[in-house]
Design a protein around this motif. Structure first.
Motif, short mmCIF file in Angstrom:
data_model
loop_
_atom_site.label_atom_id
_atom_site.label_comp_id
_atom_site.label_asym_id
_atom_site.label_seq_id
_atom_site.Cartn_x
_atom_site.Cartn_y
_atom_site.Cartn_z
N ARG A 1 -13.90 -4.65 -1.13
CA ARG A 1 -13.11 -5.22 -0.17
C ARG A 1 -11.88 -4.28 -0.09
N GLY A 2 -11.52 -3.99 1.23
CA GLY A 2 -10.13 -3.26 1.63
C GLY A 2 -8.77 -4.27 1.33
N LEU A 3 -7.94 -3.70 1.24
CA LEU A 3 -6.42 -4.29 1.07
C LEU A 3 -6.05 -4.84 2.38
N ILE A 4 -6.54 -4.74 3.52
CA ILE A 4 -6.28 -5.26 4.68
C ILE A 4 -6.94 -6.65 4.80
N GLU A 5 -8.23 -6.72 4.03
CA GLU A 5 -8.84 -7.93 3.80
C GLU A 5 -8.45 -8.88 2.71
N VAL A 6 -7.83 -8.26 1.58
CA VAL A 6 -7.15 -8.80 0.58
C VAL A 6 -5.86 -9.74 1.02
N ALA A 7 -5.19 -8.91 2.14
CA ALA A 7 -3.94 -9.50 2.53
C ALA A 7 -4.21 -10.52 3.76
N VAL B 1 0.89 -1.25 0.02
CA VAL B 1 -0.28 0.02 -0.18
C VAL B 1 0.81 1.26 0.01
N ASP B 2 0.77 2.11 -1.08
CA ASP B 2 1.52 3.15 -1.10
C ASP B 2 0.79 4.36 -0.20
N CYS B 3 1.13 4.71 0.90
CA CYS B 3 0.44 5.67 1.66
C CYS B 3 0.55 7.09 1.38
N THR B 4 1.30 7.38 0.53
CA THR B 4 1.70 8.90 -0.05
C THR B 4 0.77 9.20 -1.23
N THR C 1 0.89 -10.88 4.14
CA THR C 1 1.57 -9.84 4.65
C THR C 1 0.90 -8.49 4.14
N LEU C 2 0.63 -7.42 4.86
CA LEU C 2 0.17 -6.12 4.56
C LEU C 2 1.40 -5.15 4.60
N PHE C 3 1.93 -4.62 3.60
CA PHE C 3 3.18 -3.82 3.44
C PHE C 3 2.81 -2.44 3.37
N LEU C 4 2.88 -1.46 4.49
CA LEU C 4 2.39 -0.02 4.35
C LEU C 4 3.74 0.62 4.07
N ASP C 5 3.96 1.08 2.82
CA ASP C 5 5.01 1.80 2.47
C ASP C 5 4.71 3.54 2.68
N GLU C 6 5.68 3.96 3.41
CA GLU C 6 5.64 5.53 3.95
C GLU C 6 4.51 5.50 4.79
N ILE C 7 4.51 4.68 5.84
CA ILE C 7 3.46 4.86 7.01
C ILE C 7 3.60 6.24 7.61
N GLY C 8 4.48 6.87 7.45
CA GLY C 8 4.70 8.29 7.99
C GLY C 8 3.40 9.26 7.67
N ASN C 9 3.08 8.97 6.34
CA ASN C 9 2.15 9.74 5.45
C ASN C 9 0.73 9.42 5.85
N ILE C 10 0.48 8.60 6.75
CA ILE C 10 -0.79 8.22 7.06
C ILE C 10 -1.65 9.11 8.01
N PRO C 11 -2.79 9.74 7.82
CA PRO C 11 -3.25 10.91 8.56
C PRO C 11 -3.62 10.18 9.99
#
Length: 462
Positions: free
Chosen positions: A228-234, A198-201, A238-248
């Protein structure tokens, strides 16, 4: 697709009919009259599809099906049943049968069912092959870098991969954080399940929430169907959150619940769904500083910072530049159909002495461009002019006339000035944690002029 087929039926007329319809060279077809013979035949040979009668003496079709699926789960089984045995046929589907045919069946129906079974088997085999290729790509030995700093990264990957521990990967842009995340996944017990990046940016707050958690129809304008959300798809993987620092912050709270309780709610839904995922997060930001500033939740930070892995920038492991450059050289030479096999001494010197602010991504792009420009088997210094801000010139290009000497001296002066400018900008940014406004103020420059120097020397924020 031609296949190996085994017909199992105690009625000789059915066996002969199947042999006539499926034989004739189109497929390789064998036949037996009992469940015991079938099991022996299956153990001795390699079959793609089995045509299996349900009602047989001693060992019936359901028992044969169960034993086949235990020992050879990749074989497709088509059950043959009488009209009075439909319930049993449906049960066989739940046990793993591909389909069932009711007696008496049409020859074309038999042919079509077998072709569909063979096609499904082919697709499953292709999928397994692709998974194996992807998995091998992310084996430790296929990650380039032998420096002590990277050896430490490999050690950490090997230690955390077999666990379900949450991992936080940190490092500058372009250092290969997603490559490390995939190496962890494909060397874990979840390797046969998906890794979902998941590209969080790239998404707004509302879109990111919908992408992660999914939504129900009518939950907002434009939600015309359940998603369906990506959490459910995973789930299971494994759920990979790329650039998690950008999540509100609002989404950080919901993400914390997923990590703590392993459950979530889709946008607009009242139901809670359970999920089994491993979380790997990556960032190029200082999350600890963001916690202090109030832009990142401290409880979420401590939940994801269980097993940190820092990827060193390329300038901290210069010994890896040459092997990486040759790896990219081989890759792009093959892709472009060119026979570029080496770097000149001057070109390698430029690569080895460059700072690589864009890290692996910049090196990859630089070699890609150089392979395109190369006219023979050698990448030369002239092909790398962009990375050092140098005036391009061929290796060992010593001036031969007075005019050439003047041009060379002018180019050298320009090179010197550009080198000083580049160093000036980089050092100012480093002193000010890559904040452009503070860097401009400290150096006494207008922000626009400072940004113009950054653009001139291809310096990007990290």
């Amino acid at each position: 697709m031609k296949g190996r087929i085994l017909v199992v039926d105690d009625e000789e007329i059915v066996v002969k009919s199947c042999l006539r319809v499926l034989g004739g060279g189109e497929h390789e077809v064998d036949a037996v009259n009992s469940g015991a013979e079938a099991l022996k035949k299956i153990d001795d040979g390699q079959y793609d599809v089995i045509i299996l009668d349900i009602m047989m003496p001693n060992i019936d079709g359901l028992e044969v099906l169960q034993r086949v699926k235990e020992s050879h789960p990749d074989i497709e089984v088509v059950m043959v049943t009488g009209l009075s045995q439909i319930e049993t046929a449906v049960r066989s589907m739940k046990l793993g049968a591909f389909d069932y045919l009711s007696k008496p069946f049409d020859p074309d129906e038999l042919k079509l069912t077998v072709e569909r079974a063979l096609e499904r088997r082919r697709l499953l085999q292709e999928n397994l092959t692709l998974k194996a290729e992807v998995g091998s790509k992310y084996r430790f030995e296929n990650i380039i870098g032998s420096s002590p700093r990277m050896q430490e990264v490999y050690r950490l990957i090997a230690q955390c991969a077999p666990t379900n521990t949450t991992v936080l990967i940190t490092g500058e842009s372009g250092t290969g954080k997603e490559l490390v995340a995939r190496a962890i996944h494909y060397n874990s017990l979840r390797k046969d399940k998906p890794i979902v990046p998941v590209d969080c940016t790239s998404l707004s707050e509302n879109l990111l929430e919908s992408e992660l958690f999914g939504h129900v129809k009518g939950s907002f304008t434009g939600a015309v169907a359940n998603k369906r959300g990506l959490i459910e798809v995973a789930n299971g993987g494994t759920l990979f959150l790329d650039e998690i620092g950008n999540i509100p912050l609002s989404i950080q709270a919901k993400l914390l619940r997923v990590i703590q309780e392993r459950e979530f709610k889709a946008v607009g839904d009242t139901r809670t769904q359970s999920v089994n995922i491993r979380l790997i997060a990556a960032t190029n930001k200082d999350l600890r500083a963001m916690v202090a500033e109030g832009t990142f939740r401290d409880d979420l930070y401590y939940r994801i910072d269980i097993f940190p892995i820092r990827i060193p920038p390329l300038r901290e492991r210069p010994a890896d530049v040459a092997p990486l450059a040759f790896h990219f050289l081989r890759t792009f030479s093959g892709e472009l159909g060119k026979n570029v096999t080496q770097f000149s001494e001057g070109a390698m010197s430029v690569l080895a002495n460059y700072d690589w602010p864009g890290n692996l991504r910049e090196l990859e792009n630089t070699v890609h461009r150089a392979v395109i420009l190369a006219s023979d088997s050698v990448v030369r210094k002239a092909h790398l002019a962009g990375i050092a801000g140098e005036a391009a010139q061929e290796d060992n290009d010593v001036p031969k006339t007075g005019d050439e000497l003047k041009r060379t001296k002018k180019a050298a002066r320009e090179k010197s000035v550009e080198g000083i400018e580049r160093a000036f900008v980089l050092e100012a940014l480093k002193r000010n944690a890559w904040n452009v406004t503070r860097s401009a103020e400290e150096t006494g420059m207008q922000r626009a002029n400072f940004q113009a120097l950054m653009k001139k020397h291809n310096i990007r924020l990290r």
